[in-house]
Design a protein around this motif. Structure first.
Motif, short mmCIF file in Angstrom:
data_model
loop_
_atom_site.label_atom_id
_atom_site.label_comp_id
_atom_site.label_asym_id
_atom_site.label_seq_id
_atom_site.Cartn_x
_atom_site.Cartn_y
_atom_site.Cartn_z
N TRP A 162 -5.25 8.56 2.70
CA TRP A 162 -5.14 8.10 3.91
C TRP A 162 -4.42 6.71 3.60
N ASP A 163 -3.16 6.36 4.13
CA ASP A 163 -2.56 4.93 4.00
C ASP A 163 -2.43 4.72 5.48
N THR A 164 -3.26 3.56 5.45
CA THR A 164 -3.39 2.67 6.62
C THR A 164 -2.32 1.70 6.94
N VAL A 165 -2.34 1.21 7.92
CA VAL A 165 -0.97 0.37 8.35
C VAL A 165 -1.71 -1.01 8.38
N LYS A 196 0.96 -1.18 -0.01
CA LYS A 196 0.16 -0.26 0.00
C LYS A 196 0.88 1.32 -0.12
N SER A 197 1.88 1.36 0.85
CA SER A 197 2.65 2.37 1.04
C SER A 197 3.37 2.67 0.02
N SER A 198 4.03 1.82 -0.76
CA SER A 198 4.79 1.65 -1.88
C SER A 198 4.02 2.28 -3.22
MG MG Z 1 2.57 0.64 4.76
#
Ligand code: MG
Ligand code: GTP
Length: 182
Positions: A66-69, A19-21
């Motif tokens: 919004w990038d969740t973990v 996701k973050s990438s």
């Molecule tokens: Mg992430």
């Protein structure tokens, strides 16, 4: 001056699916426009990024992402609705190199949760990430495609590593949210 149409997008999916990438690839790649990065401290469970991209001569699209973990999602599951409340779009990511039960099934359960709890007009895109790792594929493209078709979701495969499909996925969501008739 062009008008700016803002919308809120949330990324959901199992930990380590990319996701973050994906979001960092998108934000980095749009070099001609302003971008901001804000990474909350370790103790928080999400990051907020914005990116403004020209759609055409008269309109800019401002992505509020919004990038969740993923790792925190079981623990913080009760907080998830905070991220998708008022979201106009959701990108639900799975990893094509892991067996379906590892992240594809979790992606399906996110779709169910959004269908139950999110704004009924939310635009959902299902994304099979890590498409560069063709030799390690464990989720056939057709599995994602068929689920997306059945549930009326947007669908793509992408690679945050090579960038393949990344701009297209964010821009097609942006266009869909800003001008849903196209
Ligand atoms: Mg992430
Ligand atoms: P959480 O924040 O824990 O929920 O994980 P995440 O979904 O944000 O995953 P992240 O972007 O941190 O990526 C996890 C790992 O997968 C990292 O080692 C990345 O380098 C790798 N990765 C992400 N996207 C790709 C991709 O498209 N191809 C390949 N080969 N590796 C990827």
């Amino acid at each position: 001056a062009p008008r700016t149409a803002s919308f809120k997008l949330v990324l959901l999916g199992e930990s380590a699916v990319g996701k973050s990438s994906l979001v960092l690839r998108f934000v980095r790649s749009a070099t001609e426009v302003r971008d901001e990065f804000s990474d909350f401290r370790e103790s928080t469970i999400a990051a907020f990024l914005t990116q403004t991209v020209p759609l055409d001569d008269s309109t800019n699209i401002k992505f509020e992402i919004w990038d969740t973990v993923g790792a925190g999602q079981e623990r913080y599951k009760s907080l998830a609705p905070i991220y998708f409340r008022n979201a106009n779009a959701a990108v639900i990511v799975y990893d094509i190199t892991q067996p379906p039960e590892a992240s594809f099934d979790k992606a399906k359960s996110w779709v169910r949760e959004l269908q139950r709890q999110a704004d009924p007009n939310i635009v959902i895109m299902l994304v099979g990430n890590k498409s560069d790792l063709k030799a390690s594929r464990k989720v056939p493209r057709e599995l994602g495609e068929q689920f997306a078709k059945d549930e009326e979701l947007l669908f793509t495969e992408a690679s945050a590593k090579t960038g393949d499909g990344v701009d297209d996925l964010f821009m097609s969501i942006g266009e869909f949210v800003v001008c849903p008739k196209n």
